[in-house]
Design an enzyme around this catalytic site. Structure first.
Site, PDB file in Angstrom:
ATOM      1  CG  ASP A  73      -0.073   0.230   2.709  1.00 19.39           C
ATOM      2  OD1 ASP A  73       0.736  -0.174   2.621  1.00 19.39           O
ATOM      3  OD2 ASP A  73      -0.684   0.703   3.543  1.00 19.39           O
ATOM      4  CD  GLU A  74       4.626   3.994   2.988  1.00 15.85           C
ATOM      5  OE1 GLU A  74       4.900   4.919   3.441  1.00 15.85           O
ATOM      6  OE2 GLU A  74       4.608   2.790   3.770  1.00 15.85           O
TER       7      GLU A  74
END
Length: 342
Positions: free
Chosen positions: A94-95
Site C-alpha cells: 500500500d505504499e
C-alpha cells in the site's frame, strides 16, 4: 493508502462503513494487522494484541485478512502509478516512492501530479490515498503522514530544514521506539536537537547510523528512487494459541514455518545461504538465531534440519514460547529477480 486493509474491507462490506474495524483475528493470541480510522480513535493500531484492542474498543469488529484481495488491489494501484512514471519503488502493498521529475503527463508540478494520481486511485479502486511531495525520499515519507486521510502535503526546499527541526524525533523514518527513547535520554527530542549534535557525538552513541541521522536532521537524503529494488529475504511466523514448552510441538511449528518459506523459494526459484529462526517468549522477549552455509540451501530437509538445530539452541526453556518464525536470506545475485508483489 489510507488504512489500506481496513478500507478494503469497509469498501467491500458496506455494513462496516463508519464502524471501528480491525483486520486480524480476535482470539486471545491474535494481533491487529490494520485498523480503520474509527478504531484508531480508540487507540487501536497495527501490531496491537487483539485482547488489548478489544479492551480499548469494546465495539471493535474483527475481520479476517484477505491478502489475495489486497494484492489484487495493490496491482490496480501500481497500474495507476505506471500511468505517470516508470520510476516506482514499492515499500509494501500500500505504499511506494515515485519519482515524477519527468512529468510524463505534462501537469506542470509534482503537486498536480500527486492530486491526479490520488484521483485516479479513487476512480479505479474506490479507495483514498494520501501523498507526501518533496525533493527527497525522507521528506516525502514524512509529508505523506501530515494530511492523512485523503490529503497531501508538500515540503519545499525553502521550508525543508526548518520543518524537520520542528518535528519530534519519533516522526523520523528510521528512528524506532528504542532509538527515540535513547535519543531522549541524550537530550534529543526534536529535529533541532538532533541537528545540534556533532557527527562525532552521533557516531559515539549511534555507530553506523550516525551519518544518516546527521543528514536527515538537516533535511538531507540523497537516495534515489530504485524501481528494481529486490527482495532480500523470505520469512514466515506464527503466534500460538497457547505458550508452547514441549520441544516436539515447537519443532513441529518451526517445520511448518520452514515449509511455507520453502514453498516460496521453490515458486520463485530463489535460494538463500542464511537461515534465521525467531522466537518470542511469553513475556514478549524476542531472540533470533542464524546460521549461514557456503552454498544456498536447496533442499527442504536441509532447511528443516537447520531450523530445528537453531531453535534447539534455546533449550532448556525458562518459559514458554508464544511465537516462532523462520526466514531465509542471503540470496546470490544471480537469483535476484525484481518483483513488485513478493
Amino acid at each position: 493508502m489510507d488504512a489500506f486493509y481496513a478500507s478494503v474491507e469497509q469498501r467491500d462490506a458496506p455494513e462496516l462503513r463508519g464502524k471501528p474495524v480491525a483486520v486480524g483475528h480476535g482470539e486471545s493470541r491474535g494481533v491487529v494487522a490494520a485498523a480503520s480510522y474509527e478504531a484508531r480513535a480508540f487507540g487501536v493500531k497495527s501490531a496491537l494484541p487483539s485482547v488489548t484492542a478489544k479492551r480499548r474498543c469494546p465495539d471493535l469488529i474483527f475481520v479476517p485478512p484477505r491478502f489475495d484481495v489486497y494484492r489484487a488491489v495493490s496491482q490496480q494501484i501500481h497500474g495507476v502509478f505506471a500511468e505517470f512514471t516508470d520510476l516506482i519503488q514499492p515499500l509494501s502493498l500500500d505504499e511506494a516512492y515515485l519519482d515524477v521529475t519527468a512529468d510524463r503527463r505534462g501537469l506542470g508540478t509534482a503537486w498536480a501530479t500527486a492530486k491526479a494520481i490520488r484521483a485516479r486511485i479513487a476512480e479505479e479502486t474506490g479507495l483514498t490515498a494520501s501523498a507526501g511531495i518533496s525533493y527527497n525520499k525522507f521528506l516525502a515519507k514524512l509529508a505523506s503522514d501530515q494530511k492523512k486521510p485523503n490529503g497531501q502535503f508538500a515540503v519545499t526546499p525553502e521550508m525543508g530544514p526548518a520543518w524537520v527541526a520542528s518535528l519530534p524525533v519519533e516522526r523520523f523514518h528510521g528512528v524506532g521506539p528504542v532509538t527515540a527513547a535513547k535519543m531522549r535520554r541524550l537530550g534529543i527530542e526534536s529535529g533541532a536537537d538532533l541537528a545540534a549534535k556533532s557527527l562525532a557525538f552521533l557516531a559515539e552513541h549511534f555507530g553506523s547510523s550516525a551519518e544518516w541521522y546527521h543528514g536527515i536532521a538537516r533535511g538531507i537524503d540523497h537516495r534515489p528512487v530504485e524501481p528494481n529494488r529486490v527482495r532480500k529475504s523470505s520469512g514466515s511466523e506464527t503466534t500460538f494459541a497457547r505458550d508452547l514448552t514441549d520441544p516436539a510441538e515447537i519443532e513441529a511449528a518451526v517445520a511448518g514455518q520452514a515449509d511455507e518459506v520453502w514453498d516460496w523459494c521453490v515458486s520463485r526459484g530463489r535460494y538463500g545461504r542464511t537461515v534465521t529462526v525467531k522466537a518470542k517468549y511469553a513475556d514478549f522477549r524476542q531472540v533470533t538465531r542464524s546460521r549461514s552455509t557456503p552454498a544456498p540451501v536447496r533442499d527442504r530437509e536441509q532447511l528443516h534440519a537447520t531450523a530445528r538445530a537453531l531453535i534447539a539452541t534455546l533449550y532448556p526453556l525458562d518459559r514458554g514460547l508464544r511465537l516462532v518464525g523462520v526466514t531465509v536470506s542471503g540470496f546470490p545475485p544471480e537469483d535476484q529477480a525484481p518483483s513488485l508483489f513478493d
